[in-house]
Motif scaffolding. Structure first.
Motif: not given
Length: 460
Positions: A85-89, A230-241
């Motif tokens: 799903t992350t790749f599709l996005a 919120a804990v995971i965060g969005d710093d590494l967007l792909f990994l975070s997703a």
């Protein structure tokens, strides 16, 4: 108050006999026919019952629920779907193609969650296999959309035609009833059955407090998803997703497992029996086990004659099973049935001798002579073996009693010399028996002359 088996007040019932109007656990029924359970009293087939009190409570199940997805298939599904799903996005696909692909992935996730619910409700406490995830994935998703659409139209109608207050009240009921509707959908695969208030509200009422615990726990899990994000965060967007999607899938699997467990736990109240319960309760028992169960029922009812008859018949059919003999012997001792004990004593002790069960043999002999002081075994082998056991157990007097006169009663016995030596040893262990020891030695000398073929050295 917990319902219980008639004969085990601390045990939840597994069966009901409608003829006798009693509840019974699996230990108190006739399992002699494979795939059936019958009442010992009337012989009628029994109805399976799996009550909530016979299972682990939902609250105690929670720690295990969090370990439920920790299997190879489930973890592969969670992370595989999250990566997909992350790749599709982020892939530069056309809007409609991307929509269909995401819809398919969502269908897979929903379908696998429902499979977890159904499997748990049937008694399987492990996630389904990975290859089962694709079958019917869009079908279940369409049903969910249909439920949302129908309830939305109904709420809009109530708000516009009746009153907003009523619509809000119904909305609150529906929000609390969402897990119940999902469970009804899993049980029936029918939209109308799922949204029927009689069904989902009835399920809520029948499961009671555990349902409210489940709803509260599900709301806690839903609200904690945003905290995890919120804990995971969005710093590494792909990994975070990927991690956020995996956390959501993991929680969904736990939630649907818990909904399935609520169904499994309350199947008796909900009017169905899981396949797991049937296979676990409708087993085939060996005749010996059936006899023991039936005898236990008779003893609890105070029907000692029937209990004796059952054991006597079972021993005739299976004369080499020591547990049946022991149960019969114990019962006769309890009842102090002197005649029956006299009739069976030699056979019982001979079987124990044949099976080399010296300790039970000695224990039962001592119990026997307390009730029948006059009892003397009818075979020389029994008398010799019991004498040795008594002497080793510190009862020289009993050994002497068993061996005294053995050479006269059984002049053809091929171990008379050995018996004489053992008698002398027993006499030597008793006080003030010097004269008897001398007489016994004289007897041994005579036996050796009379029976030179009997080699006694090292046999005592």
């Amino acid at each position: 108050m917990m319902e219980s088996c008639k004969y085990h007040p601390d045990t939840a019932p597994n069966f009901t006999c409608s003829q006798c109007e009693i509840d019974l656990c699996k230990e108190c029924v006739d399992h002699s026919i494979a795939g059936e359970a019958r009442c010992f009293h009337c012989g009628s087939p029994l109805t399976i019952r799996v009550t909530a009190s016979s299972m682990e409570s939902l609250a105690r199940r929670l720690p295990k629920a969090f370990r439920y997805p920790m299997t190879a298939d489930a973890m592969m599904f969670i992370f595989g779907l999250s990566v997909a799903t992350t790749f599709l996005a982020v892939l530069p696909l056309g809007g409609f193609i991307k929509f269909l692909a995401m819809l398919f992935c969502t269908g897979l996730a929903v379908n696998y969650s429902f499979l977890c619910l159904k499997a748990t409700a049937a008694g399987d406490m492990t996630p389904p296999r990975l290859q089962e995830a694709a079958g019917g994935s869009l079908s279940i998703l369409i049903r969910l959309f249909a439920i949302i659409f129908i309830t939305g139209i109904f709420l809009n109608f109530v708000a516009s035609s009746v009153s907003s207050a009523l619509a809000i009240t119904i909305t609150l009921v529906l929000v609390i009833g969402i897990p119940a509707m999902l469970m009804c959908l899993a049980m029936s695969d029918s939209i109308t059955e799922a949204i029927n208030p009689v069904n989902f509200i009835g399920l809520m009422l029948k499961t009671g407090i555990p349902y409210l615990i489940l709803v509260g726990f599900l709301f806690i899990m839903v609200s904690s998803v945003s905290l995890i994000q919120a804990v995971i965060g969005d710093d590494l967007l792909f990994l975070s997703a990927i991690l956020q999607s995996a956390a959501s899938s993991y929680y969904a699997m736990v939630a649907f497992h818990l909904m399935g467990y609520l169904l499994y736990q309350h199947q008796d109240a909900l009017g169905y029996v899981s396949e797991d319960a049937e296979s676990a309760l409708l087993y085939h028992a060996e005749p010996e086990a059936v006899t023991h169960a039936h005898v236990s029922i008779c003893l609890k009812e105070g029907d000692y004659e029937q209990a004796k008859g059952l054991l006597h018949s079972a021993i005739k059919q299976s004369p080499m099973i020591p547990a049946l003999w022991q149960r019969y012997f114990d019962l006769l001792c309890q009842l102090e049935d002197r005649q029956a004990l006299m009739d069976m004593a030699d056979k019982h002790l001979s079987l124990l001798l044949k099976l080399d069960q010296g300790i039970p043999m000695l224990r039962n002999y001592r119990r026997l002579v307390r009730i029948l002081p006059e009892y003397v075994p009818g075979t020389p082998a029994l008398r010799l073996s019991l004498a040795r056991l008594n002497l080793e157990g510190g009862d020289a007097k009993a050994a002497v009693r068993l061996l005294n006169g053995l050479h006269k009663a059984f002049p053809e016995y091929d171990r008379l010399v050995e018996s004489g030596i053992l008698l002398k040893t027993a006499l030597e262990a008793m006080p003030n028996m010097e004269a008897q020891v001398e007489k016994c030695q004289s007897l041994i000398d005579q036996l050796r002359i009379r029976y030179p073929e009997q080699v006694a050295e090292g046999q005592v």
